[in-house]
Scaffold this motif. Structure first.
Motif, short mmCIF file in Angstrom:
data_model
loop_
_atom_site.label_atom_id
_atom_site.label_comp_id
_atom_site.label_asym_id
_atom_site.label_seq_id
_atom_site.Cartn_x
_atom_site.Cartn_y
_atom_site.Cartn_z
N MET A 252 -24.34 54.88 -7.80
CA MET A 252 -23.42 53.83 -8.22
C MET A 252 -23.44 53.72 -9.74
O MET A 252 -24.51 53.54 -10.34
N MET A 253 -22.27 53.84 -10.37
CA MET A 253 -22.16 53.79 -11.82
C MET A 253 -20.93 52.97 -12.20
O MET A 253 -20.06 52.70 -11.39
N TRP A 254 -20.88 52.59 -13.48
CA TRP A 254 -19.69 51.96 -14.06
C TRP A 254 -18.87 53.04 -14.75
O TRP A 254 -19.43 53.91 -15.42
N TYR A 255 -17.54 53.00 -14.59
CA TYR A 255 -16.68 54.01 -15.21
C TYR A 255 -15.27 53.44 -15.41
O TYR A 255 -14.88 52.48 -14.75
N PRO A 256 -14.50 54.02 -16.33
CA PRO A 256 -13.14 53.53 -16.58
C PRO A 256 -12.19 53.94 -15.47
O PRO A 256 -12.27 55.05 -14.94
N SER A 257 -11.30 53.03 -15.11
CA SER A 257 -10.28 53.30 -14.11
C SER A 257 -9.01 52.55 -14.48
O SER A 257 -8.96 51.89 -15.53
N GLU A 258 -8.01 52.64 -13.65
CA GLU A 258 -6.73 51.99 -13.93
C GLU A 258 -6.41 51.02 -12.81
O GLU A 258 -6.52 51.36 -11.63
N LEU A 259 -6.04 49.79 -13.17
CA LEU A 259 -5.69 48.77 -12.20
C LEU A 259 -4.45 48.03 -12.69
O LEU A 259 -4.45 47.45 -13.77
N ASN A 260 -3.39 48.10 -11.89
CA ASN A 260 -2.11 47.45 -12.25
C ASN A 260 -1.62 47.89 -13.63
O ASN A 260 -1.13 47.08 -14.42
N GLY A 261 -1.79 49.17 -13.93
CA GLY A 261 -1.31 49.71 -15.20
C GLY A 261 -2.21 49.45 -16.38
O GLY A 261 -1.87 49.81 -17.50
N GLU A 262 -3.37 48.81 -16.17
CA GLU A 262 -4.28 48.51 -17.26
C GLU A 262 -5.63 49.19 -17.04
O GLU A 262 -6.07 49.35 -15.90
N GLN A 263 -6.25 49.59 -18.14
CA GLN A 263 -7.56 50.24 -18.04
C GLN A 263 -8.64 49.18 -17.88
O GLN A 263 -8.68 48.18 -18.59
N VAL A 264 -9.52 49.39 -16.90
CA VAL A 264 -10.62 48.47 -16.63
C VAL A 264 -11.88 49.27 -16.35
O VAL A 264 -11.83 50.49 -16.13
N CYS A 265 -13.01 48.62 -16.38
CA CYS A 265 -14.28 49.23 -15.99
C CYS A 265 -14.61 48.78 -14.58
O CYS A 265 -14.60 47.57 -14.29
N VAL A 266 -14.88 49.71 -13.68
CA VAL A 266 -15.19 49.39 -12.29
C VAL A 266 -16.53 50.00 -11.93
O VAL A 266 -17.00 50.95 -12.57
#
Length: 231
Positions: A73-87
């Motif tokens: 399990m790690m934190w990484y950048p992703s895209e949510l509703n057109g915005e970049q977030v860390c998940v």
């Protein structure tokens, strides 16, 4: 004689239609002659109609007979509703490993990606302090939301042995493993499930354990039971 000038077109050419944004999915992609499952929205518009987009990496790998392994399990950048977030999760693409885009905390990911992330709110959670089980308040939270509590009382109710002042009498029943079929690349194991605040934890034998339980799988009921109750 001089040729007459070429007449201008009566109207401008019709621009190509703009494709609507696509949802972030897992899909197969070939790279360096090898196929792998990746996550993103850059797949061909024909993929959804062919059933080639998936909600999880495991679903994609199973569909294309590709090897999938349980990742940390790690934190990484992703895209949510057109915005970049860390998940946080373990369904990241292999290119994120080689690109150095994996982080142990949300803050590290946010700083690296120049994102304004809200600070982690402290909660109560079960842990081990000086060799003893305890309910602790802090921000070093376990990944599973089922192991995070708003109050010490809720944490103690779910993990009685983590609270020395809580007196609990528990009788260990004799339990044999029920029938189970491996599914989704997961084997059959005993694992702890938080049923409710009243019932606390129960050890369940199945193959549909959540990914957060990957580090808490047991081969027999007693091993699972004694991890959380006095034996």
């Amino acid at each position: 004689p001089t040729n007459p000038p070429t007449p201008k077109p009566s109207s401008l050419p019709t621009p190509k239609p703009t494709l609507p944004p696509q949802d972030v999915k897992w899909y197969p992609m070939e790279s360096a002659g090898e196929k792998e499952c990746v996550q993103g929205s850059g797949y061909s518009p024909s993929f959804p109609g062919k059933g080639w987009t998936y909600e999880t990496e495991i679903d994609c790998c199973n569909a294309w007979s590709l090897p999938c392994s349980i990742k940390e399990m790690m934190w990484y950048p992703s895209e949510l509703n057109g915005e970049q977030v860390c998940v946080q999760g373990n369904e990241f693409s292999s290119f994120m490993v080689t690109s150095g885009w994996l982080y142990t905390t949300e803050q590290q990911c946010c700083i690296a990606m120049s994102l304004d992330c809200a600070p982690v709110q402290p909660k109560w959670y079960p842990t081990v302090v000086a060799g003893e089980k305890a309910c602790t308040f802090g921000v070093d939270l376990p990944p599973s939301p089922s192991l995070q509590f708003d109050s010490k009382g809720e944490c103690c109710a779910a993990f009685p042995l983590a609270c020395p002042t809580t007196t609990t009498t528990t009788t260990r029943p004799a339990v044999t493993a029920p029938p189970c079929t491996p599914m989704g690349g997961k084997g059959c194991h005993w694992w702890p499930k938080v049923v409710s605040l009243d019932e606390g934890i129960k050890c369940i034998y199945s193959s549909n354990w959540p990914i957060e339980a990957a580090d808490h799988l047991f081969s027999d009921y007693d091993s699972c039971y004694c991890e959380y109750f006095d034996c």
